[in-house]
Design an enzyme around this catalytic site. Sequence first.
Site, short mmCIF file in Angstrom:
data_model
loop_
_atom_site.label_atom_id
_atom_site.label_comp_id
_atom_site.label_asym_id
_atom_site.label_seq_id
_atom_site.Cartn_x
_atom_site.Cartn_y
_atom_site.Cartn_z
N ARG A 101 0.84 -1.20 0.00
CA ARG A 101 0.00 0.00 0.00
C ARG A 101 0.87 1.24 0.00
O ARG A 101 1.85 1.30 0.74
CB ARG A 101 -0.87 0.05 1.27
CG ARG A 101 -1.93 -0.96 1.33
CD ARG A 101 -3.02 -0.61 2.29
NE ARG A 101 -2.62 0.01 3.54
CZ ARG A 101 -3.48 0.47 4.43
NH1 ARG A 101 -4.77 0.39 4.21
NH2 ARG A 101 -3.07 1.00 5.56
N THR A 137 -1.70 7.28 0.18
CA THR A 137 -3.03 7.10 -0.42
C THR A 137 -3.69 5.78 0.00
O THR A 137 -4.89 5.60 -0.20
CB THR A 137 -2.92 7.08 -1.95
OG1 THR A 137 -2.09 5.95 -2.32
CG2 THR A 137 -2.29 8.36 -2.47
N ASP A 196 0.64 -2.37 12.24
CA ASP A 196 1.17 -2.84 10.96
C ASP A 196 1.60 -4.29 11.13
O ASP A 196 2.61 -4.58 11.78
CB ASP A 196 2.35 -1.96 10.52
CG ASP A 196 2.81 -2.32 9.11
OD1 ASP A 196 3.09 -3.52 8.87
OD2 ASP A 196 2.88 -1.44 8.27
N ASP A 252 5.17 -5.23 9.95
CA ASP A 252 6.22 -4.72 10.83
C ASP A 252 6.30 -5.56 12.10
O ASP A 252 7.39 -5.87 12.59
CB ASP A 252 5.94 -3.26 11.23
CG ASP A 252 6.33 -2.30 10.10
OD1 ASP A 252 6.97 -2.74 9.13
OD2 ASP A 252 5.97 -1.12 10.22
C1 PRP Z 1 -0.95 -4.58 4.54
C2 PRP Z 1 -1.64 -5.90 4.74
C3 PRP Z 1 -2.53 -5.99 3.51
C4 PRP Z 1 -2.88 -4.56 3.25
C5 PRP Z 1 -4.29 -4.33 3.71
O1 PRP Z 1 0.12 -4.70 3.66
O2 PRP Z 1 -0.76 -6.96 4.88
O3 PRP Z 1 -1.88 -6.57 2.40
O4 PRP Z 1 -1.99 -3.75 4.03
O5 PRP Z 1 -4.71 -3.05 3.40
P1 PRP Z 1 -5.88 -2.75 2.33
O6 PRP Z 1 -7.01 -3.69 2.61
O7 PRP Z 1 -6.23 -1.31 2.61
O8 PRP Z 1 -5.32 -2.89 0.94
P2 PRP Z 1 1.21 -3.55 3.46
O9 PRP Z 1 0.90 -2.74 2.23
O10 PRP Z 1 1.37 -2.79 4.74
O11 PRP Z 1 2.51 -4.37 3.12
P3 PRP Z 1 3.38 -5.34 4.06
O12 PRP Z 1 2.55 -6.56 4.36
O13 PRP Z 1 4.55 -5.64 3.18
O14 PRP Z 1 3.75 -4.57 5.31
N1 URA Z 2 -2.27 -3.03 7.07
C1 URA Z 2 -1.87 -3.31 8.34
O1 URA Z 2 -0.85 -4.00 8.54
N2 URA Z 2 -2.62 -2.85 9.37
C2 URA Z 2 -3.74 -2.12 9.17
O2 URA Z 2 -4.41 -1.72 10.16
C3 URA Z 2 -4.14 -1.83 7.85
C4 URA Z 2 -3.38 -2.29 6.82
#
Ligand code: PRP
Ligand code: URA
Length: 196
Positions: A102, A106, A188, A191
């Site tokens: 993401r 945005t 997150d 993380d």
């Molecule tokens: C997080 C999570 C999902 C997404 C959810 O990924 O693991 O894939 O956000 O958000 P959405 O429903 O609004 O699309 P992130 O982009 O943080 O990547 P990561 O898992 O690599 O930290």
């Molecule tokens: N991705 C995450 O890891 N946490 C949230 O709350 C939303 C998106």
Amino acid sequence: MDVHVVRHPLVEDMLASLRDRRTPCDVFRQLAHRVSLLLVAEATRDLSLAETTIGTPLEPTMVRRLAARVVAVPVLRAGLGMLDALLELVPQAQVGYFGLERDELTAVARRYYGKVPKDLGTASVFLLDPMLATGGSAAMAIEGLAELGARRVRLLSIVAAPEGLAVYTAAIDRELNARKFILPGLGDFGDRLFGT
Ligand code: PRP
Ligand code: URA
């Protein structure tokens, strides 16, 4: 689409620890694995079986074995925290990957990687992504799978916001905040899973 919220005292208890900001990375990882085991058990409830005959030490008997071809597709990074649970319960599953991220401002998802097994049309596909916030990442992944021929896709999430629902999840939380994070949520996930 159907939404299945897995209501179970063990799931509730694990969720409580996952949400707790004091939970350290190693325990968070362990809990993500455990809660995923219960989600996988629920989401695989209607996989097809085929009859076959085996011999017990005493006599031949008819048994039923898994006939469905299962493909797991974790969404990088956070979905990796659910993959081992699926493979523990369905060791013969094939695995594909979608890398989605993401945009921090945005909250719009961008795909940076994709590799999945062939012939998805004949498989039961389990998309693994613990957080369903806006639903943008899930929608992008499901669209990507559909373009590659997948017809049966189930999404397993650990926490979902009402804004992005259509899944097997352990909890539907209250709302998204201005940064599109789930509230109360658990922060997150990636993380916390990887200690970054
Ligand atoms: C997080 C999570 C999902 C997404 C959810 O990924 O693991 O894939 O956000 O958000 P959405 O429903 O609004 O699309 P992130 O982009 O943080 O990547 P990561 O898992 O690599 O930290
Ligand atoms: N991705 C995450 O890891 N946490 C949230 O709350 C939303 C998106």
